[in-house]
Design an enzyme around this catalytic site. Structure first.
Site, PDB file in Angstrom:
ATOM      1  N   MET A 198       0.768  -1.221   0.093  1.00  0.00           N
ATOM      2  CA  MET A 198      -0.066   0.000  -0.108  1.00  0.00           C
ATOM      3  C   MET A 198       0.968   1.285   0.090  1.00  0.00           C
ATOM      4  SD  MET A 198      -1.242   1.331   3.368  1.00  0.00           S
ATOM      5  CE  MET A 198       0.174   1.761   4.454  1.00  0.00           C
ATOM      6  N   PRO A 199       0.580   2.141  -0.407  1.00  0.00           N
ATOM      7  CA  PRO A 199      -0.755   2.952  -0.536  1.00  0.00           C
ATOM      8  C   PRO A 199      -1.544   2.578  -1.810  1.00  0.00           C
ATOM      9  CG  PRO A 199       0.968   4.587  -1.128  1.00  0.00           C
ATOM     10  CD  PRO A 199       1.648   3.328  -0.673  1.00  0.00           C
ATOM     11  N   LEU A 200      -2.986   2.772  -1.778  1.00  0.00           N
ATOM     12  CA  LEU A 200      -3.785   2.720  -2.742  1.00  0.00           C
ATOM     13  C   LEU A 200      -3.990   3.908  -3.523  1.00  0.00           C
ATOM     14  CD1 LEU A 200      -5.927   1.044  -4.440  1.00  0.00           C
ATOM     15  CD2 LEU A 200      -7.518   1.615  -2.601  1.00  0.00           C
TER      16      LEU A 200
END
Length: 129
Positions: free
Chosen positions: A1-3
């Protein structure tokens, strides 16, 4: 992540879009110190009339090259966020021809309990990540 979720005006060719995604990913890896294969990017393309992205009174104009980037991530220090905004703006201008005034970024923070990467598990909570 991040998305990362990208909202773009439709019309970019595949090569141009890939370059944009690669440049953003490189900045994420560099600034937020995430692994190279920690890459989650979703692109939404819209007709121009479906995106009204003004300037909050800052006095600049947007073009059809506008990129609205929404980032969902664990908490990051404000200094890292500012570094990300600055680096991303510079690299997108140099490598993709996107004016700094055409970049809008929003970061939404959450915790490890808010992520499941599959298998019905919260990997940050189970210790797998």
């Amino acid at each position: 992540m991040p998305l990362l979720r990208f909202d773009l005006i439709e019309g970019r060719d595949k090569v141009t879009l890939k370059k944009l995604l690669d440049v953003v990913h490189t900045a994420v890896v560099e600034v937020f110190d995430v692994p190279e294969r920690d890459r989650y990017q979703i692109v939404h393309e819209h007709p121009a009339e479906h995106m009204i992205i003004e300037d909050t009174g800052l006095g600049f104009n947007r073009t059809n090259n506008v990129v609205v980037l929404s980032v969902v991530s664990k908490a990051r220090p404000n200094e890292k966020k500012q570094q990300f905004y600055s680096l991303l703006s510079k690299r997108l201008e140099v490598e993709c021809g996107i004016a700094p005034s055409d970049l809008m970024v929003n970061i939404v923070e959450n915790t490890g309990a808010d992520w499941s990467f599959g298998l019905g598990e919260a990997q940050f909570l189970t210790g797998k990540l």
